[in-house]
Design a protein around this motif. Structure first.
Motif, PDB file in Angstrom:
ATOM      1  N   ARG A 220       0.764  -1.278   0.084  1.00  0.00           N
ATOM      2  CA  ARG A 220       0.037  -0.019   0.212  1.00  0.00           C
ATOM      3  C   ARG A 220       0.992   1.246  -0.020  1.00  0.00           C
ATOM      4  N   ALA A 221       1.900   1.345   0.748  1.00  0.00           N
ATOM      5  CA  ALA A 221       2.794   2.412   0.992  1.00  0.00           C
ATOM      6  C   ALA A 221       3.408   2.658  -0.531  1.00  0.00           C
ATOM      7  N   LEU A 222       3.938   1.774  -1.050  1.00  0.00           N
ATOM      8  CA  LEU A 222       4.414   1.413  -2.291  1.00  0.00           C
ATOM      9  C   LEU A 222       3.414   2.165  -3.469  1.00  0.00           C
ATOM     10  N   GLN A 223       2.112   1.738  -3.233  1.00  0.00           N
ATOM     11  CA  GLN A 223       1.074   2.343  -4.417  1.00  0.00           C
ATOM     12  C   GLN A 223       0.989   3.857  -3.929  1.00  0.00           C
ATOM     13  N   ILE A 224       1.097   4.186  -2.957  1.00  0.00           N
ATOM     14  CA  ILE A 224       0.929   5.796  -2.585  1.00  0.00           C
ATOM     15  C   ILE A 224       1.984   6.674  -3.093  1.00  0.00           C
ATOM     16  N   VAL A 225       3.070   6.247  -3.000  1.00  0.00           N
ATOM     17  CA  VAL A 225       4.384   7.149  -3.295  1.00  0.00           C
ATOM     18  C   VAL A 225       4.829   6.988  -4.609  1.00  0.00           C
ATOM     19  N   LEU A 226       4.344   5.778  -5.343  1.00  0.00           N
ATOM     20  CA  LEU A 226       4.760   5.463  -6.588  1.00  0.00           C
ATOM     21  C   LEU A 226       4.453   6.808  -7.540  1.00  0.00           C
ATOM     22  N   LEU A 227       3.254   7.185  -7.870  1.00  0.00           N
ATOM     23  CA  LEU A 227       2.995   8.230  -8.572  1.00  0.00           C
ATOM     24  C   LEU A 227       3.797   9.613  -8.289  1.00  0.00           C
ATOM     25  N   PRO A 228       3.696  10.099  -7.067  1.00  0.00           N
ATOM     26  CA  PRO A 228       4.430  11.160  -6.733  1.00  0.00           C
ATOM     27  C   PRO A 228       5.905  11.201  -7.081  1.00  0.00           C
ATOM     28  N   ILE A 229       6.585  10.051  -6.902  1.00  0.00           N
ATOM     29  CA  ILE A 229       8.044  10.070  -7.328  1.00  0.00           C
ATOM     30  C   ILE A 229       8.112  10.256  -8.574  1.00  0.00           C
ATOM     31  N   LEU A 230       7.397   9.407  -9.477  1.00  0.00           N
ATOM     32  CA  LEU A 230       7.291   9.562 -10.953  1.00  0.00           C
ATOM     33  C   LEU A 230       7.160  11.122 -11.433  1.00  0.00           C
ATOM     34  N   LEU A 231       6.178  11.754 -10.776  1.00  0.00           N
ATOM     35  CA  LEU A 231       6.029  13.111 -11.295  1.00  0.00           C
ATOM     36  C   LEU A 231       7.179  13.887 -10.694  1.00  0.00           C
ATOM     37  N   ILE A 232       7.535  13.881  -9.570  1.00  0.00           N
ATOM     38  CA  ILE A 232       8.623  14.632  -9.570  1.00  0.00           C
ATOM     39  C   ILE A 232       9.928  14.355 -10.350  1.00  0.00           C
ATOM     40  N   GLY A 233      10.153  13.047 -10.508  1.00  0.00           N
ATOM     41  CA  GLY A 233      11.097  12.836 -11.718  1.00  0.00           C
ATOM     42  C   GLY A 233      11.115  13.411 -12.945  1.00  0.00           C
ATOM     43  N   LEU A 234       9.677  13.438 -13.294  1.00  0.00           N
ATOM     44  CA  LEU A 234       9.426  14.188 -14.576  1.00  0.00           C
ATOM     45  C   LEU A 234       9.495  15.520 -14.432  1.00  0.00           C
ATOM     46  N   TRP A 235       9.276  16.385 -13.508  1.00  0.00           N
ATOM     47  CA  TRP A 235       9.442  17.587 -13.371  1.00  0.00           C
ATOM     48  C   TRP A 235      10.852  18.046 -13.311  1.00  0.00           C
ATOM     49  N   TRP A 236      11.547  17.110 -12.576  1.00  0.00           N
ATOM     50  CA  TRP A 236      12.976  17.543 -12.713  1.00  0.00           C
ATOM     51  C   TRP A 236      13.908  17.488 -13.726  1.00  0.00           C
ATOM     52  N   ALA A 237      13.405  16.181 -14.600  1.00  0.00           N
ATOM     53  CA  ALA A 237      14.032  16.211 -15.978  1.00  0.00           C
ATOM     54  C   ALA A 237      13.483  17.431 -16.822  1.00  0.00           C
ATOM     55  N   ALA A 238      12.264  17.887 -16.773  1.00  0.00           N
ATOM     56  CA  ALA A 238      11.633  18.981 -17.438  1.00  0.00           C
ATOM     57  C   ALA A 238      12.596  20.195 -17.024  1.00  0.00           C
ATOM     58  N   SER A 239      12.545  20.474 -15.929  1.00  0.00           N
ATOM     59  CA  SER A 239      13.109  21.821 -15.600  1.00  0.00           C
ATOM     60  C   SER A 239      14.690  22.014 -15.982  1.00  0.00           C
ATOM     61  N   ILE A 240      15.248  20.845 -15.764  1.00  0.00           N
ATOM     62  CA  ILE A 240      16.730  20.923 -16.143  1.00  0.00           C
ATOM     63  C   ILE A 240      17.116  20.992 -17.611  1.00  0.00           C
ATOM     64  N   ALA A 241      15.894  20.282 -18.343  1.00  0.00           N
ATOM     65  CA  ALA A 241      16.227  20.261 -19.983  1.00  0.00           C
ATOM     66  C   ALA A 241      15.896  21.740 -20.454  1.00  0.00           C
ATOM     67  N   SER A 242      14.680  22.333 -19.793  1.00  0.00           N
ATOM     68  CA  SER A 242      14.137  23.339 -20.280  1.00  0.00           C
ATOM     69  C   SER A 242      15.029  24.768 -20.070  1.00  0.00           C
ATOM     70  N   GLY A 243      15.426  24.529 -18.716  1.00  0.00           N
ATOM     71  CA  GLY A 243      16.392  25.717 -18.257  1.00  0.00           C
ATOM     72  C   GLY A 243      15.627  26.912 -17.952  1.00  0.00           C
ATOM     73  N   VAL A 244      14.195  27.026 -17.888  1.00  0.00           N
ATOM     74  CA  VAL A 244      13.386  28.104 -17.791  1.00  0.00           C
ATOM     75  C   VAL A 244      13.646  28.517 -16.299  1.00  0.00           C
ATOM     76  N   TYR A 245      13.588  29.883 -16.432  1.00  0.00           N
ATOM     77  CA  TYR A 245      13.620  30.641 -14.824  1.00  0.00           C
ATOM     78  C   TYR A 245      12.419  30.451 -14.149  1.00  0.00           C
ATOM     79  N   TYR A 246      11.379  30.465 -14.458  1.00  0.00           N
ATOM     80  CA  TYR A 246      10.034  29.986 -13.843  1.00  0.00           C
ATOM     81  C   TYR A 246       9.956  28.809 -13.391  1.00  0.00           C
ATOM     82  N   LEU A 247      10.665  27.679 -13.965  1.00  0.00           N
ATOM     83  CA  LEU A 247      10.523  26.263 -13.503  1.00  0.00           C
ATOM     84  C   LEU A 247      11.621  25.807 -12.890  1.00  0.00           C
TER      85      LEU A 247
END
Lengths: 277, 267
Positions: free
Chosen positions: A26-53
């Motif tokens: 159950r714990a894995l089910q709860i944290v799985l999607l947040p971890i994934l989303l944070i990872g995506l955001w991280w990748a996007a913010s580094i890749a784009s280099g936009v000041y607002y992100l």
């Protein structure tokens, strides 16, 4: 429904076998999607280099720095206090008025059209008006919160009170149960599933209005602080404020769910019994 | 103990008034166990509600121990057919039984004593801490009966209390009612649509006609006081009484089909 010798069912919440494995899953089910989303955001913010992100790392660091300090006591706690105050007032008002309206069809007939009108007014437009009448103070902020969160509570209470089982009403009459005990044991408890549903909706509206009430002509509070960050282009700080609001909403929802399960234990039991569990 | 005199109930309706009860007169003595049977839609529930003070009759009167009934009297308890809906699902079994006693302002010790006695009498003392929805249908109806007994009523009204339980449970509950009636010396008025049940339980069976209703017959049940599900129901006299009442109800429900349908719609 079989013979009277059928043993009583054991209460809900009996421990199931394999509890530890289940909890881990159950714990894995709860944290799985947040971890994934944070990872995506991280990748996007580094890749784009936009000041607002900014990256999640930056936001997290800013979060601790911004909200861990004096601001917690100066801005966050007063906001949360007003949120609870407004929500409590809205609940008391909504449930109280809902009981009166639910019990009396005459009062309902007179008040309902007026209530429908007031309900249709979006609470944020009341803010400038309230500022003129009561000034920029706690009363105004509480009034804004109440003006929004009272409606779902009121309407659900009316429905709940109207749906009290006529057999239970007759039972109370036969056994002379009236007055306060009648109100608390019969009416309020009967309507509690609807009241809780209304309060849940009211709580999310109250959070939104807490922020909005602080956005105009205010000098402190969570909503004010976030607006200030936006206006001064303090981008990671602004993001950390949004994060804080999200966490606050999530926490309150969890707490509310906990209270709801306690209050409506009987209701969930009745429903489970009706399904034949 | 209970006097019903010239009771009439007319329901005002859109398509003219419906006369559910026309003229009912009967008397129940102190400590009597009487059953009331009638064809479906004859206004049994209407009558019971008038006696219980839950509904005002159009004319006529109900008197309990010489006093006119205008609202639910203190000395009367009612067991409803819908056991699942007459218990408070948010209260445990014992709290359900004790709730009316709190309103009577009895001390905690006295409440406990009465609820213990009543729950023990219906065989549910062990389930005192359970919620009603954790019990079977028959057990729920026992809780409702225990609540009625703990109230220490002089008159106990029962509105088709066993209509929704299975046959075996029903037989057990019928015997329970006889036992409780003797033990707590109450006056019991038991409403049912089941002729066998009426004959088996009662000292007297009042037969209602179809709507508009009058008391068609008042049959004394001269069966031995000790009743047994197998031997009593096998007796010749049981069959005779049953046949007599059955014939009366059939005669009663035939001539006025239209009136009966109206009453059924009104109920």
């Amino acid at each position: 429904m079989s013979a009277a010798t059928t043993p009583a069912r054991t209460g809900a919440g009996a421990a199931k076998p394999g509890g530890a494995g289940r909890t881990a899953l159950r714990a894995l089910q709860i944290v799985l999607l947040p971890i994934l989303l944070i990872g995506l955001w991280w990748a996007a913010s580094i890749a784009s280099g936009v000041y607002y992100l900014p990256t999640p790392g930056e936001i997290a660091a800013t979060f601790v720095e911004v909200w861990g300090s004096q601001r917690l006591a100066d801005d966050v706690l007063p906001s949360v206090g007003r949120l609870f105050g407004g929500f409590a007032l809205g609940t008391v008002g909504g449930v109280g008025l809902g009981i009166v309206l639910g019990l009396s069809s005459r009062i309902r007939a007179v008040l309902e059209p007026v209530l429908e009108f007031f309900r249709a007014i979006p609470p944020p437009v009341l803010v400038p008006l309230l500022m003129l009448f009561v000034g920029v103070n706690t009363t105004m902020k509480l009034a804004v919160i109440v003006s929004g969160c009272i409606w779902p509570i009121l309407l659900n209470t009316i429905e709940g009170v109207r749906a009290v089982d006529p057999v239970l009403i007759d039972t109370c009459r036969c056994y002379g149960i009236r007055g306060r005990r009648w109100l608390t044991t019969l009416v309020l408890r009967s309507a509690s599933p609807q009241i809780m549903a209304g309060m849940r909706q009211g709580l999310s509206i109250a959070i939104i209005l807490m922020v909005i009430s602080e956005m105009f002509a205010s000098s402190s509070g969570l909503g004010y602080t976030i607006i200030q960050f936006q206006r001064t282009f303090a981008i990671p700080e602004m993001w950390s404020g949004i994060l804080l609001l999200g966490l606050l909403g999530f926490l309150l929802s969890v707490l509310f769910g906990f209270a709801e399960r306690k209050v409506l234990k009987w209701y969930n039991g009745v429903r489970a019994a009706a399904r034949g569990e | 103990m209970l006097d019903v005199t010239g009771l009439q109930k007319i329901y005002p309706g859109q398509h003219g008034d419906v006369e559910a009860l026309r003229d009912l007169t009967f008397h129940l003595g102190d400590g009597e166990l009487a059953c009331l049977v009638g064809p479906s839609g004859c206004g049994k529930t209407t009558l019971l509600k008038c006696i219980a003070g839950l509904m005002r009759p159009t004319s006529g009167s109900v008197e309990l121990a010489g006093e006119q009934v205008t609202g639910p009297p203190r000395d009367m308890a009612v067991v409803f057919q819908e056991y699942g809906r007459s218990l408070f699902p948010w209260l445990r079994v014992r709290d359900n039984v004790e709730l009316p006693l709190k309103e009577k302002r009895l001390s905690k010790a006295r409440r406990r004593e009465l609820s213990d006695e009543a729950l023990d009498a219906v065989g549910l003392l062990k389930s005192a801490g359970a919620y009603p929805w954790q019990l079977s249908g028959g057990m729920q109806q026992r809780v409702a009966i225990a609540r009625a007994i703990a109230y220490e009523p002089r008159v106990l009204l029962m509105d088709e209390p066993f209509a929704a339980v299975d046959a075996q449970t029903r037989a057990d509950l019928e015997d329970l009612i006889r036992t409780l009636w003797k033990r707590f010396s109450m006056t019991v008025l038991f409403v049912t649509h089941d002729i066998d049940e009426a004959v088996y339980l009662g000292q007297r069976v009042l037969v209602m006609s179809s709507s508009p209703t009058i008391i068609q017959d008042d049959v004394a049940i001269d069966l031995p006081d000790e009743r047994d599900q197998i031997s009593t129901r096998g007796e010749h006299r049981f069959a005779e009484l049953r046949t007599r009442i059955y014939a009366e109800i059939r005669n009663a429900s035939q001539p006025q089909e239209a009136g009966k349908q109206q009453a059924a719609a009104a109920e």
